[in-house]
Write a protein that holds these residues in place. Structure first.
Motif, PDB file in Angstrom:
ATOM      1  N   ASP A   1      47.686  38.242  27.068  1.00 33.08           N
ATOM      2  CA  ASP A   1      49.037  37.926  27.535  1.00 33.08           C
ATOM      3  C   ASP A   1      49.266  36.420  27.600  1.00 33.08           C
ATOM      4  O   ASP A   1      50.403  35.958  27.641  1.00 33.08           O
TER       5      ASP A   1
ATOM      6  N   HIS B   1      61.041  38.149  23.427  1.00 29.08           N
ATOM      7  CA  HIS B   1      60.101  38.395  24.518  1.00 29.08           C
ATOM      8  C   HIS B   1      59.642  37.061  25.083  1.00 29.08           C
ATOM      9  O   HIS B   1      59.728  36.029  24.408  1.00 29.08           O
TER      10      HIS B   1
ATOM     11  N   ILE C   1      52.304  39.964  19.358  1.00 31.88           N
ATOM     12  CA  ILE C   1      52.679  38.665  19.929  1.00 31.88           C
ATOM     13  C   ILE C   1      52.097  37.484  19.158  1.00 31.88           C
ATOM     14  O   ILE C   1      52.274  36.334  19.570  1.00 31.88           O
TER      15      ILE C   1
ATOM     16  N   SER D   1      55.093  32.936  20.419  1.00 34.34           N
ATOM     17  CA  SER D   1      53.839  32.408  20.946  1.00 34.34           C
ATOM     18  C   SER D   1      53.511  31.042  20.349  1.00 34.34           C
ATOM     19  O   SER D   1      53.039  30.147  21.055  1.00 34.34           O
TER      20      SER D   1
END
Length: 881
Positions: free
Chosen positions: A323, A371, A386, A391
């Motif tokens: 994450d 996101h 991701i 990112s």
């Protein structure tokens, strides 16, 4: 329980040379010392995938030598190996699990896999290489395949005597290994620092290398196919200098004795930052100044810098869980610019950041299906999702913004504290914020940055002026204001802490500007004064040099004053803000916040603009309109307008390349030629066709490297099957990876549907198109207005093949979905897209598919609301009519 250390032995078989006659297999033996943290456990659960277990033992590391192994099970869904023991494991006792196994050296570009190339004698040469991130180390060995499990690794590799083995640690010894039979050697490597499994790397090949030692004594090598070894010089020079620069920047020595960088023929990503053994796609590491363009050179420098930055941020300190992937990738995406800015200061890398990263990711982050950079993930598919622009580019953009807020020295001091305190350990975003708070007390970094990492999207700041008072109001910017937004990311109300840096015409302070803060937790409005030096007729600018990750909308009067200033003297506004004004204006016009006349008014000055950064922003803005107009009657008006816009730049830079020009001047020439040729400039197309035909008649009359993509593509576009066949032959014959990629793109430029259909067919033929390049055939064809429908049909008809071969690579699959749907702008397109997704598993591209639907709805609305208006604006604002 957790693993303390691994002792790993591998033997890859590439040429039927193993005693049992097997080929494309690898034999492994791993001994894992584990620590038991609780009583009552009689199972050992670790990750494993596509591995055949041959034998297992479980024994205490000290004391009793009794094997307590009972049996094992495999959970294929969760990719677990479950080892059942005959007795309960004792808390506080260390055990050694030894597993003998066999794996496949597949051609799937993940785990421990095989690659090949054709040498100068026309022979196929095989090699074994690896790609473990994020969850594929379990294909190479049974292990705890999560970033939070850091362990020591002792690796040895058994290989044929005519090959070389590499791993993370420096080689301790290479010796004859008689147990494996005649001709086998065994290379043993030094124990690694504690690290996660995704950084493990192995290569067995016949590669050659070039070597030097850094000023701090690190042995630095760059490896490639022997035939390409002379194209490694630039990467070696950049790697040496950037590694040393980062040691100074991070105030922390590189912790290993050596750094290897290797170019492999087949690689799914651009590169992978394995500690001490970075693996690259060939186009990201090899550079031949006689054959490759300035863009190829910059790509090598940037990718090398990115991967070396990871040696500290990601390797020395690793996120606790995926994450916080953005900590790895966002940080490297920002710092890569610093490394190249140090080695190539004339390239103005910090200016380029604005158009390459900030403005490019704005588009994706303006969707309701975006996101946050820090997002919960669990399964391998969610983890792969991701690895995207959010990112990387957004992560880098908000770190650049934070650097600007804290100042460079404070930022570096906080990084030093973070890297020192968590060295060879794991951390998370909060621990980075805490480290930055420890070195200054002016800001609560966590309070500010939570609004940027835990919420998706970014703010649009509306500005109005009354005398010398400014009023700012922020809102969550969505390209479609009616787009549904996931509330689970909106705990902070979609309000941000925004540093409003500002200056005005009389002051023009863009380096150390004044600033005020919008408090993201207390409200969306802020009133503050401009400096007393501001005249009532002055323009003003918010977000100097676009350091902040937000868009700005001005009142109509200020937009007009800024447009007038650009027309009179553009130099009073720096390139980054000229680019920001254009990008913001066109995006706001696309949304309906301002008129297209206002946006186009800002571009009238471009006839006098010779700087690459603003032109890049402008051309990117027009690309969206071009995509929307490709099947619309107003395309002719766009074409005439763009030919008028580009004319002055095209004449100024000319068609002839000058290698002595600054790299940004070279980029400007490429932009001018690409744009002029795309919109049908007769002289441009004639030049491209002439140069390609001259090359076809005389192979020694080569096209200048910087112009090859333009010449190859446009020569094929206006040519016949003859030019396309020549391009295919050159693609197949070329041994230079960058040249090969140029021809691959050019093959997609044909306007003959039957040729493009043939081209798409090569996706399934690895004898023509390499596996790692096959996805580009689909993507490039989809960018061609003639090939769009063909590519979409191919995706649907060959879905099972495409999903099986590319679905495991997040970047590749994301870009396939995004490129093939970018032009969708009718209700019929939407129906087809939604129908295609019914009951279908998109794996790592699930979020991208939803974003494609959102983007299509936005495109439909734009066509309904603005297509006719924009078409008329092109007529009204065309100064050539």
């Amino acid at each position: 329980m957790y693993p303390r250390s691994y002792k790993l032995e591998l033997q890859p078989c590439l040429y039927n040379e193993c005693p049992d006659g097997m080929r494309f297999k690898f034999y492994g033996n791993v001994a894992i010392d584990i620590v038991i943290q609780e009583d009552g456990i009689d199972q050992i659960v670790m990750h494993m995938k596509d591995i055949e277990v041959k034998a297992i033992t479980v024994k205490k590391t000290v004391g009793s030598n009794v094997d307590i192994y009972d049996n094992y099970e495999e959970d294929e869904k969760y990719e677990f190996l479950i080892i059942n023991c005959k007795e309960k494991l004792l808390k506080g006792t260390d055990y050694r699990v030894t597993i003998k196994y066999v794996g496949e050296l597949s051609d799937g570009l993940s785990g421990f896999y095989r690659s090949s190339y054709i040498n100068e004698d026309g022979e196929t040469v095989w090699l074994a290489t690896s790609q473990m991130q994020p969850t594929d180390a379990r294909r190479g060995l049974p292990c705890w395949d999560e970033p939070g499990f850091r362990s020591y690794f002792d690796t040895s590799i058994i290989h044929m005597q005519n090959m070389t083995a590499l791993s993370n640690g420096i080689e301790l010894r290479t010796e004859t290994h008689e147990e494996a039979g005649e001709g086998w050697m065994k290379t043993t490597f030094k124990t690694t620092p504690k690290m996660p499994t995704y950084l493990l790397a192995f290569i067995v090949s016949n590669f050659a290398y070039k070597e030097r030692f850094t000023s701090n004594g690190v042995r630095f090598r760059v490896w490639s196919r022997p035939e390409a070894i002379n194209t490694t010089d630039y990467a070696l020079d950049q790697g040496d200098r950037i590694l040393t620069y980062f040691e100074d920047y991070f105030q922390t020595e590189f912790p290993l004795e050596k750094q290897d960088m290797v170019a492999v023929p087949d690689f799914s990503a651009g590169a992978m930052e394995n500690w001490g053994l970075i693996i690259y796609r060939e186009t990201a590491l090899l550079y031949n100044p006689e054959e490759n363009s300035a863009a190829n050179k910059q790509r090598v420098a940037v990718v090398v810098s990115h991967e070396l930055a990871h040696q500290w941020f990601g390797n020395l300190v690793t996120p606790e869980w995926w994450d916080d992937l953005w900590l790895n990738e966002g940080f490297a995406s920002y710092v890569e610019y610093l490394g190249v800015d140090f080695t190539e200061p004339d390239w103005k890398m910090m200016e380029q950041f604005v158009v390459i990263d900030v403005q490019s990711v704005f588009t994706l982050d303006a969707l309701g299906s975006s996101h946050p950079v820090r997002v919960p993930v669990g399964s391998p598919e969610e983890i792969n999702e991701i690895f995207d622009r959010i990112s990387y580019s957004k992560g880098g953009s908000i770190l650049r913004m934070l650097n600007g807020i804290l100042t460079e020295q404070v930022f570096r001091d906080g990084l030093f504290r973070y890297l020192t305190h968590y060295s060879e350990g794991n951390a998370n975003s909060d621990k980075l914020w805490d480290s930055l708070n420890q070195v200054q007390d002016k800001y609560d970094v966590k309070k500010i940055m939570d609004t940027w990492t835990l919420q998706m999207g970014y703010p649009l700041v509306h500005m109005t002026r009354s005398n010398n008072m400014l009023e700012a109001r922020q809102e969550h910017f969505l390209i479609d204001p009616n787009s549904p937004v996931d509330d689970k990311y909106g705990d902070l109300g979609y309000l941000w802490y925004v540093q409003l840096t500002h200056t005005h015409k009389s002051e023009r302070e863009f380096t150390n500007p004044s600033y005020d803060w919008m408090n993201g937790t207390e409200g969306e409005m802020l009133t503050f004064p401009l400096e007393a030096s501001a005249a009532s007729t002055d323009w003003y600018i918010i977000n100097t040099k676009q350091l902040g990750y937000y868009r700005v909308n001005y009142d109509a009067e200020n937009w007009q004053r800024l447009a007038d200033q650009l027309s009179v003297d553009k130099s009073m506004i720096p390139a980054e803000n000229r680019a920001a004004l254009i990008d913001d204006a066109f995006t706001l016009a696309r949304r309906g916040t301002i008129s297209y006349d206002t946006a186009l008014d800002l571009t009238k000055y471009l006839k006098d603009e010779l700087d690459y950064i603003p032109w890049e922003a402008a051309l990117t803005s027009f690309t969206y309109i071009r995509n929307m107009f490709s099947r619309y009657s107003g395309y002719g008006n766009l074409e005439k307008y763009m030919l008028c816009q580009i004319d002055s730049l095209y004449k100024a830079v000319g068609f002839e390349d000058d290698p002595m020009d600054n790299i940004l001047e070279q980029y400007n020439r490429i932009n001018a030629i690409d744009t002029a040729c795309y919109y049908g400039h007769d002289g441009c197309l004639a030049n491209a066709s002439r140069e390609l035909n001259e090359y076809m008649m005389d192979s020694t009359d080569k096209v200048s490297p910087n112009l090859r993509t333009s010449v190859y593509c446009n020569g094929i576009r206006v040519g016949s099957a003859l030019e396309w066949e020549f391009g295919l032959k050159k693609y197949q014959e070329s041994t230079d990876p960058s040249e090969k990629s140029k021809w691959l793109f050019a093959l997609s430029c044909s306007t003959e549907p039957w040729i493009l259909s043939r081209f798409l067919g090569y996706i399934k033929d690895s004898s023509v198109v390499r596996t790692q390049d096959a996805a580009y055939v689909l993507r490039y064809t989809a960018r061609n207005y003639v090939g769009r429908a063909l590519a979409w049909d191919f995706l649907r008809s060959e879905w099972d093949y495409i999903f099986e071969n590319f679905g495991g690579s997040s970047f590749t699959f994301d870009y396939i979905i995004r490129d093939l749907t970018a032009h969708f702008n009718t209700n019929f397109d939407l129906e087809e897209l939604e129908k295609f997704g019914e009951g279908r598993d998109f794996g790592s591209a699930a979020r991208t598919y939803q974003q494609a639907i959102d983007q299509t709805k936005t495109n439909i609305a734009w066509m309904e609301n603005y297509a006719d208006i924009v078409s008329q604006s092109f007529i009204d604002n065309n100064e050539c009519i």
